[in-house]
Write a protein that holds these residues in place. Structure first.
Motif, PDB file in Angstrom:
ATOM      1  N   ASP A   1       7.346   6.007   2.860  1.00 52.80           N
ATOM      2  CA  ASP A   1       7.818   5.416   1.735  1.00 52.80           C
ATOM      3  C   ASP A   1       8.490   4.220   1.681  1.00 52.80           C
ATOM      4  O   ASP A   1       9.123   3.824   0.808  1.00 52.80           O
ATOM      5  CB  ASP A   1       8.492   6.289   0.702  1.00 52.80           C
TER       6      ASP A   1
ATOM      7  N   LYS B   1       8.336   0.432   2.005  1.00 55.44           N
ATOM      8  CA  LYS B   1       7.394  -0.749   1.859  1.00 55.44           C
ATOM      9  C   LYS B   1       7.122  -1.752   2.997  1.00 55.44           C
ATOM     10  O   LYS B   1       6.088  -2.006   3.098  1.00 55.44           O
ATOM     11  CB  LYS B   1       7.773  -1.245   0.644  1.00 55.44           C
TER      12      LYS B   1
ATOM     13  N   THR C   1      -4.147   4.716  -2.324  1.00 56.92           N
ATOM     14  CA  THR C   1      -2.779   5.306  -2.511  1.00 56.92           C
ATOM     15  C   THR C   1      -1.769   4.085  -2.645  1.00 56.92           C
ATOM     16  O   THR C   1      -0.777   4.207  -3.653  1.00 56.92           O
ATOM     17  CB  THR C   1      -2.468   5.789  -1.050  1.00 56.92           C
ATOM     18  N   ILE C   2      -1.950   3.238  -2.066  1.00 61.35           N
ATOM     19  CA  ILE C   2      -1.022   1.763  -2.148  1.00 61.35           C
ATOM     20  C   ILE C   2      -1.117   1.325  -3.728  1.00 61.35           C
ATOM     21  O   ILE C   2      -0.237   0.901  -4.494  1.00 61.35           O
ATOM     22  CB  ILE C   2      -1.113   0.796  -1.373  1.00 61.35           C
TER      23      ILE C   2
ATOM     24  N   GLU D   1      -2.117   2.948  -6.215  1.00 62.11           N
ATOM     25  CA  GLU D   1      -1.421   3.993  -7.209  1.00 62.11           C
ATOM     26  C   GLU D   1       0.155   4.128  -7.276  1.00 62.11           C
ATOM     27  O   GLU D   1       0.731   4.158  -8.222  1.00 62.11           O
ATOM     28  CB  GLU D   1      -1.947   5.476  -6.913  1.00 62.11           C
ATOM     29  N   ASN D   2       0.646   3.787  -6.086  1.00 61.95           N
ATOM     30  CA  ASN D   2       2.000   3.954  -5.872  1.00 61.95           C
ATOM     31  C   ASN D   2       2.823   2.754  -5.619  1.00 61.95           C
ATOM     32  O   ASN D   2       4.088   2.587  -6.290  1.00 61.95           O
ATOM     33  CB  ASN D   2       2.308   4.821  -4.514  1.00 61.95           C
ATOM     34  N   TYR D   3       2.103   1.622  -5.002  1.00 56.15           N
ATOM     35  CA  TYR D   3       3.024   0.392  -4.748  1.00 56.15           C
ATOM     36  C   TYR D   3       2.069  -0.663  -5.049  1.00 56.15           C
ATOM     37  O   TYR D   3       1.909  -1.676  -4.134  1.00 56.15           O
ATOM     38  CB  TYR D   3       3.441   0.315  -3.268  1.00 56.15           C
TER      39      TYR D   3
END
Length: 467
Positions: free
Chosen positions: A402, A404, A454-455, A457-459
């Motif tokens: 988690d 970045k 995934t990135i 959706e999250n970052y």
């Protein structure tokens, strides 16, 4: 598949989607997607996702890598048909014309989230569940199979018993059920396959001794095979009865050092427990009780024997143990791995034992870690050298972080090492990105696609910058 002078020479076979063997030899098709008419499986929703996600990716290299990698499994490896009025899906690995139970699940996993949105994707998963069911019922000790089916039997490609093959079947079953709540694939044939796997897991909890050794799996190879015969006449080194289930081969298809492979046992614990509600819903009560008992015994074994004290990093998960006190301290890039334990749901990312293990894995304390001029990362004994990092492990490092900054550094490593192909590879020389193995390895291409999703959706801010 043969390695010669650092180049991968791919043997042509009838399952390859390209019409001309010469097209494979010059690798021209590994620098772009096949033309639409040459793609084996087409999904409208996947094409829409490619357009949506790539639209925000600022870095040209990362954008092209995602556009090519994410659909690679569908484009080139999925053979979808009907058999006995039900979907049947056979998934080759890429440059090998066989289907591995493990690889095929990982290859299609990023598309699972679209099962409820598109019927073709849903039928692909039903077909793969059916194909894996008949594979396991044909020979539950086999790990890879050929395409043709005769009398509901599948010919074996390779018979290396790998506990993670069962874990992958459980993951596929749970994943489809959890996403759709559709019970149609989980019939008596599927339950027979499940029960065969549970019987083997229970059998392989036994120790290797003169009373029961004939009951246990053993493996021998003819002279000249790429892999050596397994020690102790094919049985591998002995282990103490400790709740865990033994296996002779790793997810890399290499032989284990010690019989209890922690990541594979952890994966089985996770997905057997996740399957309990499904067993109960279809009234498979005896199966539910056996699965609950086995998962509990294996988990207790991991906690008691699979956690060891390291001189620098404290309490860590060993990669393999024998129950007598011996342990193998390393990690292999192939999943399940120790690095992937939170990804698979066995523990949380913040778990202190996992964090200690992670620090060791990503350092020189891991004997299979390399650092060079262009990259650093996990290596594997599978390719026979310790100077080739595996993009698969770098992707998993990002998926289990988690941070970045760490995620960006992983993306930068992958960007530097695609060697102009815009695809992922099995392994890459840490000093020269143009020296790599496997031009066509669909599993790692899918995993890269999953990472970008995934990135996204999250970052999403990471994707909006030049890397």
């Amino acid at each position: 598949m043969h390695l010669f002078a650092g180049r991968l020479i791919i043997l042509y076979n009838k399952y390859m989607p390209y019409k001309n063997p010469s097209e494979i030899q010059n690798f021209s098709h590994f620098h772009s997607r096949p033309e639409p008419q040459d793609r084996l499986f087409r999904s409208e929703i996947v094409e829409q996702i490619i357009a949506n996600v790539s639209g925000i990716i600022a870095d040209e290299n990362i954008r092209k890598m995602f556009i090519q990698c994410f659909p690679n499994t569908l484009d080139t490896t999925v053979y979808h048909s009907e058999r006995e009025n039900r979907p049947d899906t056979f998934v080759i690995t890429g440059d090998i014309p066989a289907m591995w139970l493990r690889d095929s699940v990982n290859q299609v996993w990023p598309y699972l989230r679209y099962c409820k949105k598109e019927n073709e994707i849903r039928r692909l998963f039903i077909g793969l569940l059916y194909r894996q069911t008949i594979c396991i019922n044909s020979d539950p000790y086999a790990n890879a199979f050929k395409r043709d089916v005769h009398d509901n039997k599948v010919e074996i490609w390779e018979r290396k018993y790998e506990l993670d093959s069962f874990g992958s079947f459980y993951r596929l079953s749970y994943g489809y059920y959890n996403e759709t709540h559709d019970l149609s694939p989980f019939d008596d044939l599927w339950l027979l396959a499940i029960n065969k796997t549970l019987t083997i897991i229970h059998t392989e909890q036994n120790t290797l001794n003169k009373e029961n050794h004939k009951l246990l799996y053993h493996f021998t190879t003819p002279s000249g095979h790429l892999h050596p015969a397994v020690r102790l006449k094919g049985y591998g080194y002995p282990g103490k009865h400790c709740g865990m289930s033994r296996c002779v081969f790793r997810p890399s298809d290499d032989e284990t050092v010690f019989p209890y492979l922690i990541p594979a046992n952890a994966m089985v614990v996770t997905y057997l427990r996740k399957l309990i509600p499904l067993f109960e819903q279809i009234s498979a009560n005896e199966t539910s009780r056996l699965a609950t008992r086995l998962a509990g015994q294996i988990d207790e074994g991991i906690k008691e024997y699979g956690i060891v004290e390291h001189k620098k990093h404290g309490k860590i998960y060993a990669y393999e143990v024998d129950g007598y006190g011996s342990s193998c301290i390393m990690d292999d890039p192939n999943i399940p791995s120790l690095l992937s334990l939170p990804y698979l749901g066995y523990c949380s990312q913040s778990d202190p034992i996992y964090q200690n293990t992670r620090k060791l894995i990503l350092s020189r304390w891991n004997s299979f870690f390399a650092k060079g001029e262009v990259a650093c990362g996990l290596t594997s004994p599978h390719v026979g050298v310790c100077d080739h990092f595996w993009p698969m492990a770098t992707i998993m490092q990002a998926l289990t972080s988690d941070n970045k900054k760490e995620i960006i550094e992983c993306l930068q490593t992958l960007k530097r090492t695609h060697a102009g192909t815009f695809f992922m590879h099995e392994s890459v020389d840490v000093d020269n990105e143009n020296h790599f193995t496997r031009h066509w390895f669909a599993w790692v291409n899918s995993l890269f696609g999953e990472l970008i999703l995934t990135i996204y959706e999250n970052y999403p801010e990471i994707l909006k910058q030049q890397l």
